[in-house]
Design a protein around this motif. Structure first.
Motif, PDB file in Angstrom:
ATOM      1  N   SER A   6       7.265  -0.212 -18.647  1.00 41.87           N
ATOM      2  CA  SER A   6       6.712  -1.201 -17.445  1.00 41.87           C
ATOM      3  C   SER A   6       5.952  -0.392 -16.646  1.00 41.87           C
ATOM      4  O   SER A   6       5.991   0.889 -16.508  1.00 41.87           O
ATOM      5  CB  SER A   6       8.013  -1.655 -16.805  1.00 41.87           C
ATOM      6  N   VAL A   7       5.288  -1.207 -15.783  1.00 42.71           N
ATOM      7  CA  VAL A   7       4.391  -0.664 -14.440  1.00 42.71           C
ATOM      8  C   VAL A   7       5.118   0.135 -13.557  1.00 42.71           C
ATOM      9  O   VAL A   7       4.795   0.954 -13.156  1.00 42.71           O
ATOM     10  CB  VAL A   7       3.482  -1.765 -14.137  1.00 42.71           C
ATOM     11  N   HIS A   8       6.258  -0.572 -13.497  1.00 45.43           N
ATOM     12  CA  HIS A   8       7.169  -0.137 -12.221  1.00 45.43           C
ATOM     13  C   HIS A   8       7.663   1.339 -12.654  1.00 45.43           C
ATOM     14  O   HIS A   8       7.804   2.409 -11.878  1.00 45.43           O
ATOM     15  CB  HIS A   8       8.472  -1.025 -12.000  1.00 45.43           C
ATOM     16  N   PHE A  11       4.746   3.795 -12.205  1.00 42.01           N
ATOM     17  CA  PHE A  11       4.746   4.355 -10.887  1.00 42.01           C
ATOM     18  C   PHE A  11       5.633   4.957 -10.210  1.00 42.01           C
ATOM     19  O   PHE A  11       5.273   5.845  -9.542  1.00 42.01           O
ATOM     20  CB  PHE A  11       4.728   2.894  -9.860  1.00 42.01           C
ATOM     21  N   ILE A  12       6.913   4.814 -10.694  1.00 45.67           N
ATOM     22  CA  ILE A  12       8.118   5.708 -10.233  1.00 45.67           C
ATOM     23  C   ILE A  12       8.172   7.021 -10.754  1.00 45.67           C
ATOM     24  O   ILE A  12       8.348   8.135 -10.022  1.00 45.67           O
ATOM     25  CB  ILE A  12       9.467   5.012 -10.368  1.00 45.67           C
ATOM     26  N   ALA A  13       7.680   7.261 -11.886  1.00 49.79           N
ATOM     27  CA  ALA A  13       7.307   8.480 -12.593  1.00 49.79           C
ATOM     28  C   ALA A  13       6.277   9.230 -11.796  1.00 49.79           C
ATOM     29  O   ALA A  13       6.301  10.468 -11.606  1.00 49.79           O
ATOM     30  CB  ALA A  13       7.131   8.274 -13.890  1.00 49.79           C
ATOM     31  N   SER A  14       5.151   8.479 -11.446  1.00 54.40           N
ATOM     32  CA  SER A  14       4.147   9.174 -10.738  1.00 54.40           C
ATOM     33  C   SER A  14       4.608   9.654  -9.311  1.00 54.40           C
ATOM     34  O   SER A  14       4.062  10.636  -8.906  1.00 54.40           O
ATOM     35  CB  SER A  14       2.865   8.284 -10.598  1.00 54.40           C
ATOM     36  N   LEU A  15       5.279   8.857  -8.674  1.00 55.18           N
ATOM     37  CA  LEU A  15       5.778   9.183  -7.422  1.00 55.18           C
ATOM     38  C   LEU A  15       6.760  10.392  -7.438  1.00 55.18           C
ATOM     39  O   LEU A  15       6.600  11.410  -6.734  1.00 55.18           O
ATOM     40  CB  LEU A  15       6.668   8.079  -6.683  1.00 55.18           C
ATOM     41  N   LEU A  16       7.736  10.509  -8.481  1.00 59.00           N
ATOM     42  CA  LEU A  16       8.533  11.786  -8.696  1.00 59.00           C
ATOM     43  C   LEU A  16       7.536  12.873  -8.916  1.00 59.00           C
ATOM     44  O   LEU A  16       7.849  13.918  -8.465  1.00 59.00           O
ATOM     45  CB  LEU A  16       9.539  11.625  -9.863  1.00 59.00           C
ATOM     46  N   ILE A  17       6.598  12.819  -9.607  1.00 58.74           N
ATOM     47  CA  ILE A  17       5.947  13.928  -9.896  1.00 58.74           C
ATOM     48  C   ILE A  17       4.930  14.286  -8.721  1.00 58.74           C
ATOM     49  O   ILE A  17       4.752  15.691  -8.278  1.00 58.74           O
ATOM     50  CB  ILE A  17       4.708  13.761 -11.023  1.00 58.74           C
ATOM     51  N   LEU A  18       4.651  13.448  -7.778  1.00 60.05           N
ATOM     52  CA  LEU A  18       3.916  13.579  -6.570  1.00 60.05           C
ATOM     53  C   LEU A  18       4.877  14.385  -5.749  1.00 60.05           C
ATOM     54  O   LEU A  18       4.446  15.354  -5.045  1.00 60.05           O
ATOM     55  CB  LEU A  18       3.457  12.340  -6.042  1.00 60.05           C
ATOM     56  N   ILE A 103      -2.324  10.133  -0.905  1.00 63.20           N
ATOM     57  CA  ILE A 103      -2.142   9.784  -2.415  1.00 63.20           C
ATOM     58  C   ILE A 103      -1.209   8.839  -2.723  1.00 63.20           C
ATOM     59  O   ILE A 103      -1.390   7.989  -3.425  1.00 63.20           O
ATOM     60  CB  ILE A 103      -1.777  11.461  -2.972  1.00 63.20           C
ATOM     61  N   LEU A 104      -0.098   8.778  -1.764  1.00 64.38           N
ATOM     62  CA  LEU A 104       0.996   7.763  -2.014  1.00 64.38           C
ATOM     63  C   LEU A 104       0.512   6.543  -1.818  1.00 64.38           C
ATOM     64  O   LEU A 104       0.596   5.578  -2.668  1.00 64.38           O
ATOM     65  CB  LEU A 104       2.104   7.897  -1.161  1.00 64.38           C
ATOM     66  N   VAL A 105      -0.332   6.081  -0.895  1.00 62.34           N
ATOM     67  CA  VAL A 105      -0.959   4.847  -0.620  1.00 62.34           C
ATOM     68  C   VAL A 105      -2.029   4.567  -1.617  1.00 62.34           C
ATOM     69  O   VAL A 105      -2.002   3.472  -2.185  1.00 62.34           O
ATOM     70  CB  VAL A 105      -1.780   4.515   0.650  1.00 62.34           C
ATOM     71  N   SER A 106      -2.781   5.455  -2.351  1.00 64.74           N
ATOM     72  CA  SER A 106      -3.692   5.166  -3.355  1.00 64.74           C
ATOM     73  C   SER A 106      -3.196   4.755  -4.542  1.00 64.74           C
ATOM     74  O   SER A 106      -3.737   4.089  -5.263  1.00 64.74           O
ATOM     75  CB  SER A 106      -4.605   6.332  -3.501  1.00 64.74           C
ATOM     76  N   LEU A 107      -1.992   5.646  -5.029  1.00 63.58           N
ATOM     77  CA  LEU A 107      -1.291   5.089  -6.018  1.00 63.58           C
ATOM     78  C   LEU A 107      -0.770   3.677  -6.089  1.00 63.58           C
ATOM     79  O   LEU A 107      -0.675   3.139  -7.132  1.00 63.58           O
ATOM     80  CB  LEU A 107      -0.079   6.282  -6.355  1.00 63.58           C
TER      81      LEU A 107
END
Length: 501
Positions: A6-8, A11-18, A103-107
Motif C-alpha cells: 500500500s501507499v501508506h 510512506f511510513i517506511a520512507s518516514l522511518l528511514i528519514l 523533506i517531510l513535507v515534500s514526501l
C-alpha cells in the motif's frame, strides 16, 4: 509483489528511514526542547502536533497526481534533499533542521498530493513553530525588550543608562541576553493561536486577527518581565529572588498574561458559524481519492520518489565517508624566522579550544626580539558539534583576557590571502596580545566563515574534506598597536609565502 504494497506502508517506511538518517538532527532538536531556552515547550508542543495529526488522519488518502503537480512535488523533494546534503556537509545545524522539515513535507506531497498538504497545513505549521529554527527573531525582540527596559523604569523615575544591551541603574547592572528576548513566549503564543484556530475551526481572517493579539500579549509579557526585574533589582540592590531566577519569573508573568488571552479566545473566537464552514467547504479543492491499497494508479510516481529519496540517503552516507585519517597541515619552512619549537601538543601561555579537532599543535618562531606562536587545529573530517567553525570554539580564555577589538588584519603582500581575522586582547596595562586566524580547506585559504563553509561542501564532494584552523599569536606592551599589527602582518605574509620570505 510491489502492487500488494500500500501507499501508506511505503510512506511510513520512507518516514522511518528519514528519521533514522536524521537521528543526529533529531537529537539536536530534543536537546533544545530539553533546555531552559526559548524552545523548552517543544515536548508539550509535539504531543499537541501528534494529536492533531491523528485527528486529521482520515485526510491521508492516496491520490493520482497530475504530471504538472507531481513534477512540482518532485522538484520540491530534490531541492529539500539537496539542501539537507549541503547542510550535512557544512554542519549547519538550523539548516539541517529546516531541511528535515522540508523533506517531510515534500514526501507527503509526492505520496498524497496537494490536497493532503492543504488538509495537514495546520499541524505542519504547528510542527514548524516548535522547531528550534527561529533564532533570527531574537534580534528584533531583544532590541524591543532592551528599549522597554529603558523607558519602563524611567516612567517611575529610575534613571537607566544603556550601553548596547547592558542597562545600568543606581541599584545594579542588567544584561539583556538573547535568552531575555522573549522568543519562547512569542513561539508559545503562536502555537496557541493555531491550536485555537484548529479546534474552533476559525477562518483565515479570524486566525490572523487572533495571532496578532496573541503575539502582542507575548511581547508585552516579556516587556513586563524585563521592567519588573530592573525595578525590583534596583530597589533591592540585586538581592530579590526574581533577579536571579528571572526565567521562572518570566513564565509566571506569561502565565498571568495568558488569562485575558484565554478569555478573549473563549469570548470572541469561538467556533465559526455553519455559513462560514459551508463557504470553506465549497471553495476547497475536490480530489477523487483512490483506494489506499491500489498502488497501480500512481506506481511510476511512487517508484521515482523512492529512487530519488534512496539516492540522496545513500549519498549522505557515502560522501562524508571519504576522508584521509592521516590528514595534517604541513607547516612551511621560513628562512627569515628562526623556529624555536614545533608541533608541541600544549602551550602554557595560550589555551585555545577547538572541539572535535583531530590534532592540535603549537609552534614558536622568533626574529630578533620578536616572538610569534602558531596554533594549528587539524580536522580530517567535520561533523555537527565537532567542526572547525563552531560556537563553542574559542581562541582565548575570557577569564584571563579582555577583548578590546575584533576586526580584520590586512595582508596586502600575501598572494593567497588578503586579510585575516584579528582579536586585540588586553590582560593588564602593559600586556596586550594580537591573535590573527584563518581557515585552510583543501588548499583554499580564507578568513570568511561563509566562504569556509562553502569550501567544506566542495572539499567533501571532491573527497578531500581535510581542514585546518591556523592562528598566530603576538604579544606587545600596548604602546604602539599599529606597529604590532604591522609586525604580525609581516610574519603571516612570510608564513603564507615562504619562498618569498
Amino acid at each position: 509483489m510491489l502492487k500488494k504494497i500500500s501507499v501508506h506502508s511505503l510512506f511510513i517506511a520512507s518516514l522511518l528511514i528519514l528519521f533514522v538518517v536524521n537521528a543526529p538532527v533529531l537529537l539536536t532538536i530534543f536537546d533544545e526542547w530539553n533546555s531552559d531556552g526559548p524552545y523548552s515547550h517543544g515536548f508539550l508542543g509535539i504531543i499537541v502536533v501528534v494529536y492533531v495529526f491523528y485527528l486529521q488522519r482520515h485526510h491521508l488518502q492516496a491520490n493520482t497526481l497530475s504530471k504538472s503537480h507531481y513534477a512540482f512535488a518532485l522538484v520540491c523533494l530534490i531541492s529539500s534533499l539537496s539542501v539537507s546534503l549541503v547542510a550535512l556537509l557544512s554542519s549547519i545545524q538550523q539548516l539541517q533542521q529546516l531541511a528535515f522539515f522540508s523533506i517531510l513535507v515534500s514526501l507527503l506531497f509526492c505520496f498524497y498530493g496537494w490536497q493532503a498538504l492543504r488538509s495537514f497545513f495546520t499541524p505542519l505549521l504547528m510542527l514548524l513553530l516548535i522547531l528550534p529554527v527561529w533564532n533570527m527573531l531574537q534580534f528584533p525582540l531583544r532590541e524591543l525588550s532592551t528599549q522597554a527596559g529603558v523607558w519602563g523604569p524611567e516612567l517611575l523615575g529610575i534613571a537607566v543608562d544603556r550601553d548596547h544591551y547592558r542597562l545600568s541603574t543606581a541599584g545594579g547592572m542588567f544584561d539583556v541576553d538573547p535568552a531575555c528576548s522573549g522568543l519562547g513566549f512569542f513561539m508559545v503564543a503562536a502555537l496557541l493561536t493555531f491550536c485555537v484556530s484548529y479546534f474552533n475551526k476559525l477562518s483565515t481572517k479570524r486566525t490572523l486577527t487572533f495571532l496578532l493579539i496573541s503575539l502582542a500579549v507575548a511581547i508585552i509579557a516579556n516587556w513586563l518581565r524585563v521592567m519588573i526585574i530592573i525595578i525590583v533589582g534596583t530597589y533591592t540592590e540585586m538581592n530579590h529572588f526574581i533577579v536571579h531566577d528571572h526565567l521562572a519569573f518570566g513564565w509566571i508573568v506569561f502565565a498571568i498574561c495568558l488569562i485575558p488571552l484565554i478569555y478573549i479566545a473563549r469570548t470572541y473566537f469561538e467556533e465559526r458559524s455553519e455559513d462560514e464552514t459551508a463557504e470553506t467547504a465549497e471553495t476547497a479543492e475536490t480530489v477523487k481519492p483512490v483506494a489506499s491499497d491500489d498502488f497501480s494508479l500512481n506506481k511510476t510516481q511512487i517508484c521515482v520518489t523512492l529512487i530519488v529519496f534512496a539516492s540522496f540517503v545513500a549519498a549522505s552516507y557515502w560522501i562524508p565517508s571519504r576522508y584521509d585519517k592521516n590528514y595534517t597541515f604541513v607547516e612551511p619552512s621560513l628562512e627569515s624566522y628562526q623556529i624555536v619549537s614545533r608541533d608541541k601538543a600544549y602551550s602554557p601561555s595560550w589555551k585555545p579550544y577547538s572541539q572535535g579537532a583531530t590534532k592540535e599543535r603549537f609552534s614558536y618562531y622568533i626574529e630578533k626580539s620578536l616572538g610569534f606562536q602558531v596554533y594549528l587545529a587539524d580536522y580530517y573530517k567535520q561533523e555537527q558539534a565537532k567542526e572547525m567553525i563552531f560556537v563553542e570554539n574559542y581562541l582565548f580564555d575570557e577569564d584571563f583576557w579582555m577583548e578590546v577589538a575584533d576586526k580584520k588584519l590586512s595582508l596586502s603582500e600575501a598572494a593567497v590571502l588578503d586579510q585575516a581575522n584579528l582579536f586585540v586582547l588586553k590582560k593588564s596595562a602593559h600586556r596586550y596580545r594580537l591573535i590573527a586566524s584563518w581557515y585552510v580547506i583543501n588548499g583554499i585559504m580564507t578568513s570568511d566563515k561563509k566562504i569556509a563553509k562553502l569550501a567544506e561542501v566542495k572539499a567533501a564532494l571532491l573527497g578531500r574534506p581535510g581542514a585546518t584552523l591556523v592562528a598566530v599569536s603576538f604579544d606587545f606592551d600596548g604602546d604602539d598597536q599599529a606597529s604590532a599589527e604591522q609586525q604580525l602582518s609581516k610574519f603571516i605574509t612570510a608564513y603564507l609565502n615562504p619562498n618569498k620570505s
